[in-house]
Design a protein around this motif. Structure first.
Motif: not given
Ligand SMILES: Cc1ncc(C[n+]2csc(CCOP(=O)(O)OP(=O)(O)O)c2C)c(N)n1
Ligand code: SF4
Lengths: 559, 286
Positions: B62-65, B68, B71-72, B74-76, B78, B101
Motif C-alpha cells: 500500500x503505497x499511500x501519501x 501517512x 495510520x494505514x 494500523x488499519x490493516x 486491526x 502519526x
C-alpha cells in the motif's frame, strides 16, 4: 380541539431540558400521538440559552415550526432568547412578573414548586406533567415512563413532581390546547429515532466493522453510538489523532477487506481531502459521514447549515469519481448509509454521506420497518496467480483483491500505476487507468436514486438533504395547485433521469439552508436554472411556518 | 542471496550507490531467513525515495501519501492481525509530515514494524533539510545552515514508551539484518531507525561519516533499563546502534480493539452482521 400543538422548552444547559424532551416525546407517543422534536443550543457545556421544540400531532409531523403554542422558560434568559417565537396565543407557563409579554400566562413558579418537593432540579418533571395534563392526556402514561427512567430517591421526588404538575395541568379550564385524541395508536409501535441513530443502525446493517474518527460536533453522536454498540455487533472503534489519520486508517481497513466509516464535520472533512483523493486513485472504497455545521472554519459549532455541498463534491486534488448522498430523515439515514457501504464497495470509490446538526439532533416518528436481513455483498475476489489489482477490462471496474485471500499480491499505489499496481510514468498507461477510473461516473449515474417528486404543479419547489419534510409541510400548508416538490437525496453525480422533473417544470424555486445556493449552482452546471431561491444561513434550520410564508410571498409575485 | 521476496524491476528510481539498496536487500533476506511468506507480508509506505521500497520487493503493497503510512498500517493490522505489517519511509516522511502519526502509533502499540531510512535529508525533493538534519547543514533552502536542533527519534520513542526501539546502519550488513530480524520477531510497535547515506544530496553524512560515527552497543547493555536507554538515546557522535530500548510487555492495539468489540481473531472480511440482534436493538427505540 386542536390536532397539533407545538411546545417549546427553554433553559440553560444542565437544567434538564433533555429529560423533558424524553418524557414528553415518549409520553405523547404512548398516548397515541405523532411526535417530533428538535433542538438548538449554544456551544458551551454549562449555562447559555437552549431550546427544544416538540410537536405533538394526530398526523405524522416531521418538521419544526417557529412559533410556539406552549412555552416553558425554565429561566429568565430562556424567555428573552425565545421571545420572537411567542405570539398572543402562546401559553406561557411561568411565574407572572418575571417577564413581560403579550401572551397568555399560566402563572406558576415551577422552580418554587420543585423546591417544595425537595429538589429544584425536578421543575422539568413538573413542567412535563403539567403540559401532559393541559393537553388532556392521561398522566398515568407518564408515570410509567418516570418509573422506567429513575430509581430510588430520584424516583420518589420525580413522582411527587409529577403529581403536582399533573394536578396543575388538569386544573386549567382553558382548553385551548386540548388535543384531539388519536385512537389508532398505531404510531405507538413506531421507532422514535434521531438522524444520528438512523446513521448508526444503518452502518451496522451495512456491515460496518471499524470506525475511526476525531470528535467534531455534530458528527460525534455517530461515533459514540457505534462505540456503545461495538460489543453487540463486533465493531472496532478507535479515536484517531486527527481526521487525516481517521480517514487513512479506514483506507487500511478497506484495503484488507474490512468495512470502515469515519465521521466528521466540515473542518475535519477539509483535512480529509487528501485521503479522498487517495481513495480515488487507489480505488479503495471508503465511507465518510459528514455532518454539517455553519462554517467557514469553526463557524457556529452547534448550529446547522447545508454549507458543505461544494466541499463534498470538489474536495481532493485531481479528477476522480465519488458519490455524495444526503438523507432527509432517520429512515433514509439508515437506508443510505447502508447503501453507501454497498456503493463504495461495488464501485471502489469514496462515498460521502451528508447530514447536518438539524437532522442529526432531531427525533422523528419513523414508521416501523423490517430490516431486510440481506448480508452485505463484499465485492472482493479471491486472487489467483495472474491477478492484477488494476486490470483493464470491459466492465470498467478492476476486481478488488485483498491481502491474505488468494494466491496473489495486491499492490495499491498513490502514484499513477500499471495494471499490476506499480509506479509508471507511461502516458498511455496513465490514459488507460485514468479513463477507467473516470468511467465509473457514468456507471454510477445509472444507479442514481431519483428525486422524490410530489404533486404535479408546474412550479417545482426543489430541495436536498435534511430540508425535505420542512419543504413538504410548508408546501402543503399553502395548498396551491400550481406547486410540486422535487427533493434530492442523491446529490452527486447527477444524471439526466434525475433532472427530468426539473426540466419539465415551468418554474423552479430552490430552497437551501446556506447563503450562496450551492445546489442551485450545481443544477446550473447541468443546464438548469433556478428562477427563485430561498436561502437561510443564520445557523437555524428552516421552519414550516416561516418557509410557507416565504413561498407564499413568492407566489404572489409569480401570479 | 536470492529470496522469495525479490521482484525484478528494470527501472529502479534510486541513485547508484544509495543506501536504500542495502536496506532493501537486508530486509528481503531477513524476511526470507525468518521463513515468512510474501503472501502474508504487507509493506505500507508514504512518499519519498525510501518509501519506494515496496515497489522493489515481492510483498503486498500500500503505497499511500506522504507521511501517512502509519495510520494505514494500523488499519490493516486491526483489520487482519495475521498479516505481518511493515510501515516504511524516510525521515521526512515519518518524522516530519507524519510526526503526529508517529507519536500516536507508538502510544497505540499495534504490532507493526516501523522502518525509517534516516539519511538526514530530503532525497526525492532534491536536498532540503529533514527533521534529523544536523545543525549547520547547508542546503538550497537552509542557505545559512540548519538553525534548529535535530529531531531525536530514539529519545522521543523511549519517552513515549515504545515497545521496541532500535537503531542500526545500512552499511553494517550483519548488524542491520540482525536488527531487522529482531524487529520482525517482536510483538508490538517497533521503531527501527536506519542510518543511510544519501550519496547525492548529503555530502556531510556520508558512508564514511556514519561508519565513524556509530558504535555497536556492547552485549552486556540492558535495553530494559529505561533511564539508561534514555541516556543512550542522547549520545551522539558516535551514536550507539543496537536495541536501545525494550519496554515491559503490553497489549497490542489489534488485540485491545478486538477484545473490546468481542470480534475474535478472524479478519474483518469474514465479519457477519447479526440482523437478529440488530432488530432486537432497534426495538428498544420506540
Ligand atoms: C503532501 C506532500 N507534501 C510534499 C510532498 C513532496 N515530497 C515528496 S518526498 C518528500 C520528502 C521525502 O523525504 P524523506 O522522507 O526523508 O525521504 P527520502 O526521499 O530522503 O528517502 C517531499 C517533501 C508530497 N509528495 N506530498
Ligand atoms: S536521492 Fe539520496 S536517498 Fe534518494 S536515491 Fe538518491 S542517494 Fe538515495
Amino acid at each position: 380541539m386542536r390536532d397539533s400543538v407545538s411546545v417549546l422548552i427553554g433553559g440553560k444547559a444542565g437544567q434538564g431540558i433533555a429529560s423533558i424532551e424524553t418524557l414528553l416525546t415518549k409520553g405523547f407517543k404512548r398516548a397515541g400521538f405523532y411526535t417530533f422534536s428538535t433542538k438548538e443550543f449554544m456551544s458551551r457545556v454549562r449555562g447559555g440559552s437552549n431550546t427544544t421544540l416538540i410537536r405533538i400531532s394526530k398526523r405524522p409531523v416531521n418538521a419544526p415550526v417557529y412559533k410556539a403554542d406552549i412555552f416553558v422558560p425554565l429561566d429568565t434568559n430562556a424567555f428573552y432568547h425565545a421571545q420572537d417565537r411567542i405570539t398572543k396565543e402562546t401559553f406561557v407557563i411561568a411565574k407572572k412578573g418575571d417577564f413581560e409579554c403579550d401572551c397568555t400566562f399560566y402563572d406558576h413558579d415551577l422552580e418554587g414548586l420543585a423546591k417544595s418537593v425537595g429538589n429544584p432540579i425536578v421543575s422539568n418533571t413538573i413542567a412535563a406533567a403539567l403540559i401532559f395534563g393541559l393537553l388532556g392526556c392521561d398522566v398515568n402514561v407518564l408515570r410509567e415512563i418516570v418509573a422506567q427512567l429513575y430509581s430510588n430517591e430520584m424516583l420518589e421526588v420525580n413522582l411527587k413532581a409529577l403529581e403536582i404538575g399533573a394536578k396543575l395541568g388538569q386544573e386549567n379550564e382553558n382548553c385551548l390546547y386540548c388535543i384531539e385524541p388519536n385512537l389508532s395508536a398505531q404510531q405507538a409501535k413506531d421507532f422514535f429515532l434521531s438522524g444520528t441513530e438512523g446513521i448508526g443502525f444503518g452502518a451496522i446493517a451495512g456491515g460496518c466493522n471499524f470506525i475511526s474518527s476525531y470528535p467534531m460536533s455534530p458528527s460525534t453522536g455517530v461515533l459514540t453510538f457505534l462505540a456503545k454498540q461495538s460489543r453487540n455487533f463486533g465493531i472496532c472503534v478507535e479515536q484517531a489523532e486527527d481526521e487525516i489519520a481517521a480517514f487513512q486508517m479506514g483506507l487500511g481497513v478497506w484495503y484488507s477487506g474490512g468495512r470502515a466509516i469515519t465521521t466528521t464535520s466540515g473542518g475535519g472533512f477539509a483535512l480529509m481531502g487528501e485521503g479522498l483523493s487517495l481513495s480515488g486513485i487507489t480505488e479503495t472504497p471508503m465511507v465518510v459521514y459528514l455532518a454539517q455545521r455553519p462554517s467557514p472554519a469553526t463557524g457556529l459549532p452547534t448550529r446547522t447549515e447545508q454549507g458543505d455541498l461544494e466541499l463534498a463534491i470538489y474536495s481532493g486534488h485531481g479528477e476522480f469519481p465519488r458519490i455524495v448522498l444526503a438523507p432527509s430523515d432517520p429512515k433514509e439515514c439508515f437506508e443510505l448509509v447502508r447503501k453507501a457501504f454497498e456503493l463504495a464497495d461495488a464501485y471502489q470509490v469514496p462515498v460521502v454521506l451528508m447530514s447536518d446538526q438539524y437532522l442529526a439532533d432531531s427525533y422523528f416518528n419513523v414508521e416501523r420497518f423490517e430490516i431486510d436481513p440481506i448480508a452485505p455483498v463484499h465485492h472482493i475476489v479471491k486472487t489467483d496467480a495472474d491477478y492484477k489489482r488494476y486490470s483493464i477490462n470491459s466492465e470498467g471496474i478492476s476486481p478488488r483483491g485483498i491481502p491474505g485471500y488468494g494466491e496473489a499480491l495486491v499492490l495499491v499505489d498513490s502514484d499513477e500505476h500499471t495494471e499490476e499496481g506499480l509506479i509508471t510514468e507511461s502516458m498511455s498507461v496513465r490514459n488507460e487507468q485514468n479513463t477507467k477510473r473516470l468511467q465509473k461516473r457514468p456507471l454510477v449515474a445509472k444507479v442514481a436514486i431519483l428525486p422524490d417528486v410530489e404533486a404535479d404543479g408546474e412550479i417545482a419547489v426543489v430541495g436536498w438533504g435534511s430540508t425535505k419534510y420542512i419543504i413538504k409541510e410548508a408546501v402543503e400548508r399553502i395548498a396551491d395547485k400550481r406547486l410540486s416538490t422535487v427533493h434530492f437525496s442523491w446529490v452527486h453525480p447527477l444524471c439526466e433521469s434525475q433532472l427530468a422533473p426539473l426540466q419539465k417544470a415551468k418554474r423552479l424555486i430552490v430552497i437551501e439552508n446556506n447563503a450562496t445556493g450551492q445546489f442551485a449552482k450545481l443544477l446550473r452546471l447541468h443546464g438548469i436554472t433556478a428562477d427563485d431561491q430561498i436561502l437561510k444561513s443564520d445557523g437555524l434550520s428552516f421552519f414550516v411556518d416561516e418557509l410557507s410564508e416565504k413561498i407564499a410571498l413568492l407566489l404572489k409575485e409569480i401570479r | 542471496m536470492s529470496t522469495r521476496f525479490d521482484r525484478i524491476v528494470e527501472d529502479n528510481a534510486w541513485c547508484p550507490g544509495c543506501g536504500n539498496f542495502s536496506i532493501l536487500a537486508h530486509l528481503k533476506e531477513a524476511l526470507e531467513e525468518m521463513g515468512l511468506d510474501p503472501l502474508q507480508c504487507v509493506v505500507v509506505s508514504g512518499i519519498g525515495q525510501a518509501a519506494k521500497t515496496p515497489q522493489y520487493m515481492h510483498v503486498h503493497m500500500f503505497n499511500g501519501l506522504h507521511g501517512r503510512a502509519l495510520p494505514v498500517a494500523q488499519g490493516i493490522k486491526v483489520s487482519n492481525p495475521s498479516l505481518t505489517v511493515i510501515a516504511e519511509g524516510g525521515d521526512g516522511d515519518m518524522y516530519g509530515e507524519g510526526g503526529n502519526h508517529f507519536m500516536s502509533a507508538i502510544r497505540r502499540n499495534a504490532d507493526i514494524i516501523n522502518i525509517v531510512h534516516n539519511n538526514m535529508v530530503y532525497g526525492l525533493t532534491k536536498g532540503q533539510a529533514s527533521p534529523t538534519s544536523q545543525r549547520g547543514f547547508k542546503t538550497p533552502v537552509q542557505t545559512e545552515g540548519v538553525h534548529v536542533e535535530p529531531f531525536n527519534p530514539i529519545a522521543t520513542a523511549i519517552s513515549l514508551d515504545a515497545s521496541l526501539v532500535i537503531r542500526t546502519f545500512s552499511g553494517n550488513k550483519e548488524h542491520c539484518k540482525e536488527m531487522l530480524k529482531i524487529a520482525i520477531a517482536h510483538k508490538g510497535y517497533v521503531l527501527i531507525d536506519i542510518f543511510q547515506p544519501c550519496v547525492t544530496f548529503n555530502k556531510i553524512n556520508t558512508f564514511k561519516w556514519f561508519k565513524e560515527n556509530v558504535y555497536v552497543l556492547p552485549s552486556e547493555y540492558n535495553p530494559e533499563d529505561k533511564v539508561k536507554a534514555f541516556e543512550k538515546s542522547l549520545e551522539s557522535h558516535p551514536f550507539p546502534i543496537g536495541v536501545i530500548y525494550k519496554s515491559p510487555q503490553k497489549g497490542v492495539l489489534e488485540d485491545v480493539l478486538r477484545d473490546e468489540s468481542q470480534i475474535g481473531s478472524k479478519p474483518l472480511y469474514l465479519h457477519e452482521v447479526d440482523f437478529h440482534a440488530l432488530s432486537n436493538e432497534m426495538n428498544k427505540y420506540i
